[in-house]
Enzyme design. Structure first.
Site, PDB file in Angstrom:
ATOM      1  N   GLU A   1      47.920  49.790 -17.008  1.00  0.00           N
ATOM      2  CA  GLU A   1      47.572  49.993 -18.416  1.00  0.00           C
ATOM      3  C   GLU A   1      47.981  48.777 -19.243  1.00  0.00           C
ATOM      4  O   GLU A   1      48.652  48.864 -20.270  1.00  0.00           O
ATOM      5  CB  GLU A   1      48.194  51.269 -18.990  1.00  0.00           C
ATOM      6  CG  GLU A   1      47.535  51.711 -20.296  1.00  0.00           C
ATOM      7  CD  GLU A   1      48.161  52.960 -20.883  1.00  0.00           C
ATOM      8  OE1 GLU A   1      47.482  54.000 -20.893  1.00  0.00           O
ATOM      9  OE2 GLU A   1      49.319  52.895 -21.336  1.00  0.00           O
TER      10      GLU A   1
ATOM     11  N   ASP B   1      54.034  50.704 -22.032  1.00  0.00           N
ATOM     12  CA  ASP B   1      54.704  49.895 -23.052  1.00  0.00           C
ATOM     13  C   ASP B   1      56.057  50.448 -23.476  1.00  0.00           C
ATOM     14  O   ASP B   1      56.545  50.155 -24.560  1.00  0.00           O
ATOM     15  CB  ASP B   1      53.798  49.787 -24.286  1.00  0.00           C
ATOM     16  CG  ASP B   1      53.281  51.151 -24.749  1.00  0.00           C
ATOM     17  OD1 ASP B   1      53.926  52.170 -24.442  1.00  0.00           O
ATOM     18  OD2 ASP B   1      52.218  51.187 -25.401  1.00  0.00           O
TER      19      ASP B   1
ATOM     20  N   GLU C   1      56.711  49.560 -29.058  1.00  0.00           N
ATOM     21  CA  GLU C   1      55.751  49.448 -27.952  1.00  0.00           C
ATOM     22  C   GLU C   1      54.875  48.198 -28.017  1.00  0.00           C
ATOM     23  O   GLU C   1      54.561  47.601 -26.984  1.00  0.00           O
ATOM     24  CB  GLU C   1      54.883  50.701 -27.893  1.00  0.00           C
ATOM     25  CG  GLU C   1      55.602  51.943 -27.406  1.00  0.00           C
ATOM     26  CD  GLU C   1      56.320  52.704 -28.506  1.00  0.00           C
ATOM     27  OE1 GLU C   1      56.847  53.802 -28.230  1.00  0.00           O
ATOM     28  OE2 GLU C   1      56.360  52.202 -29.664  1.00  0.00           O
TER      29      GLU C   1
ATOM     30  N   HIS D   1      55.563  62.696 -32.480  1.00  0.00           N
ATOM     31  CA  HIS D   1      56.851  62.212 -31.996  1.00  0.00           C
ATOM     32  C   HIS D   1      57.161  60.770 -32.353  1.00  0.00           C
ATOM     33  O   HIS D   1      58.298  60.335 -32.243  1.00  0.00           O
ATOM     34  CB  HIS D   1      56.930  62.342 -30.469  1.00  0.00           C
ATOM     35  CG  HIS D   1      56.147  61.288 -29.743  1.00  0.00           C
ATOM     36  ND1 HIS D   1      54.787  61.340 -29.606  1.00  0.00           N
ATOM     37  CD2 HIS D   1      56.552  60.145 -29.130  1.00  0.00           C
ATOM     38  CE1 HIS D   1      54.372  60.291 -28.920  1.00  0.00           C
ATOM     39  NE2 HIS D   1      55.413  59.549 -28.625  1.00  0.00           N
TER      40      HIS D   1
ATOM     41  N   ARG E   1      58.262  57.135 -33.517  1.00  0.00           N
ATOM     42  CA  ARG E   1      59.371  56.702 -34.356  1.00  0.00           C
ATOM     43  C   ARG E   1      58.916  56.355 -35.771  1.00  0.00           C
ATOM     44  O   ARG E   1      59.592  56.675 -36.746  1.00  0.00           O
ATOM     45  CB  ARG E   1      60.054  55.472 -33.732  1.00  0.00           C
ATOM     46  CG  ARG E   1      60.796  55.742 -32.445  1.00  0.00           C
ATOM     47  CD  ARG E   1      61.313  54.443 -31.850  1.00  0.00           C
ATOM     48  NE  ARG E   1      61.901  54.659 -30.535  1.00  0.00           N
ATOM     49  CZ  ARG E   1      63.177  54.892 -30.317  1.00  0.00           C
ATOM     50  NH1 ARG E   1      64.008  54.964 -31.340  1.00  0.00           N
ATOM     51  NH2 ARG E   1      63.640  55.063 -29.090  1.00  0.00           N
TER      52      ARG E   1
ATOM     53  N   HIS F   1      58.720  67.948 -29.430  1.00  0.00           N
ATOM     54  CA  HIS F   1      59.436  66.899 -28.709  1.00  0.00           C
ATOM     55  C   HIS F   1      60.940  67.145 -28.771  1.00  0.00           C
ATOM     56  O   HIS F   1      61.460  67.718 -29.723  1.00  0.00           O
ATOM     57  CB  HIS F   1      59.094  65.542 -29.334  1.00  0.00           C
ATOM     58  CG  HIS F   1      59.397  64.374 -28.463  1.00  0.00           C
ATOM     59  ND1 HIS F   1      60.640  63.801 -28.391  1.00  0.00           N
ATOM     60  CD2 HIS F   1      58.603  63.654 -27.621  1.00  0.00           C
ATOM     61  CE1 HIS F   1      60.614  62.779 -27.546  1.00  0.00           C
ATOM     62  NE2 HIS F   1      59.400  62.674 -27.073  1.00  0.00           N
TER      63      HIS F   1
END
Length: 397
Positions: free
Chosen positions: A126, A104, A140, A211, A213, A243
């Protein structure tokens, strides 16, 4: 949609840019390279360039084409435009028979768009993950829904993911429940025995990754403070692969640096990360892929998010969705460290995401649909699973 029968090997363009994509497409690339039925062309977008090169070598995945699209702190709109343009040029130059995307990410979305614009069929590995919240995780959730409108092959990792797709109107004949290729690759890597564990003591070993957003900023800083309180117990050793995102580093480094029980390290290579995950006692993460890997190894996972598109682990009891509030995170972690029975229930819950044969099913299905004879001795393992009554989703909201 029917696919013309071809006599030459199927030219499959596999698009990846992030480390999770590389991990999950590596077994597909290896299987295609080992088969006379396929000619795989791996295209990387350079989004995680520093992480990818060494890892792809270790995973035995040669790169055919590499783009250079990353700029520091560029906006999603800019990245998306650059990726569609660059991938479109590669598609027109190479003219593959199909394009394979995974998951995604912006790479997956733009790889699918580039193929769609050139009238090429798309295989989505996936497929079907959903939270039901369009902007969480961001971007995503939107990406995977858009890919779902373009793909010809939807390789769903679980029956629930398959049910999401059919509920959205995807024809049954285009949806295939395969298991998740992340399990295939994890088992392959651990069999190699090449990784180095980063834990150093005999204390309770906690692995932390953050990590996303939507967690960056004040939320992530507060979680960093909570991790220090957890490490203050005195019986905990915490490893934090940090990250590369400047926003993540700005939030976490001031909180975690200098604590004697917290070891902040640069992002680990995949084989070292796998060895470290295999050696830990407890995982705290906002990652998606780790929610799939941890149950394979019997590691309880606390998911530091308000929604998850992987509710199967939560429902199986192998993971717990605890949200992002510091007190809730601490309470859940303390309980697992202090209550052996609660810990054992999660550690032995099992893995709902696959049996290590997802790649076999994906490659065999593509070979069949392109008219190739996979032969009776490929050893493809059927995946027998029933679908849930409804598409379902999972949220702490």
């Amino acid at each position: 949609m029917s696919t013309d029968i071809i006599t030459a090997p199927v030219r499959a363009m596999l698009v990846l840019g992030t480390r999770p994509e590389a991990i999950k497409l590596a077994p597909v690339a290896r299987a295609m390279a080992a088969s006379p039925l396929f000619d795989p062309l791996v295209v990387t977008t350079g989004q995680h360039r520093e992480m990818l090169h060494q890892m792809l070598d270790l995973l035995q995945v040669p790169v055919h084409t590499e783009l250079d699209v990353m700029r520091e702190r560029q906006q999603l709109s800019t990245l998306t435009a650059r990726l569609v343009d660059g991938l479109g040029e590669v598609v027109r130059a190479e003219r593959p028979d199909l394009v394979v995307v995974q998951g995604d990410t912006t790479t997956a979305l733009t790889g699918a768009l580039a193929a769609f614009y050139e009238h090429l069929p798309i295989a989505h590995v996936e497929a079907g993950l959903r939270t039901g919240v369009l902007d969480n995780p961001f971007p995503e959730e939107l990406n995977r829904r858009l890919i779902g409108r373009m793909a010809r092959w939807h390789f769903a990792p679980t029956p629930r993911a398959a049910a999401h797709l059919t509920a959205e109107g995807v024809p049954d004949a285009e949806v295939f429940t395969t298991g998740n290729t992340v399990i295939d690759n994890l088992l392959w890597v651990l069999e190699q025995g090449a990784g180095r564990c980063l834990f150093e003591s005999g204390r309770r070993r906690v692995l932390l990754t953050l990590h996303r957003r939507e967690n960056q900023g004040a939320t992530m800083r507060a979680m960093g403070k909570a991790m220090c309180r957890l490490a203050d117990r005195g019986d905990v050793e915490m490893v934090v692969p940090l990250h590369k995102s400047p926003a993540v580093r700005e939030a976490l480094l001031p909180e975690l640096s200098g604590h004697p029980a917290i070891r902040v390290v640069e992002p680990l290579g995949y084989v070292d990360f796998s060895a470290t995950l295999a050696a830990c006692d407890l995982v705290l993460t906002d990652s998606g892929g780790i929610q799939e890997e941890a149950p394979t190894l019997g590691k309880p996972a606390l998911v530091l998010r308000t929604t998850t598109e992987r509710p199967e682990a939560v429902e199986a009891g192998a993971a717990r969705l605890v949200g992002t509030e510091p007190e809730a995170i601490l309470e859940a972690a303390m309980r697992l460290l202090d209550d052996p029975a609660a810990y054992e229930r999660m550690a032995t819950a099992g893995n709902p995401f696959g049996d290590g044969h997802a790649t076999d099913r994906i490659v065999a299905q593509l070979a069949e649909d392109f008219g190739a004879d996979a032969g009776p001795d490929r050893g493809v393992v059927p995946l027998v699973a029933s679908r849930p009554e409804g598409p379902g989703s999972y949220s702490t909201a």
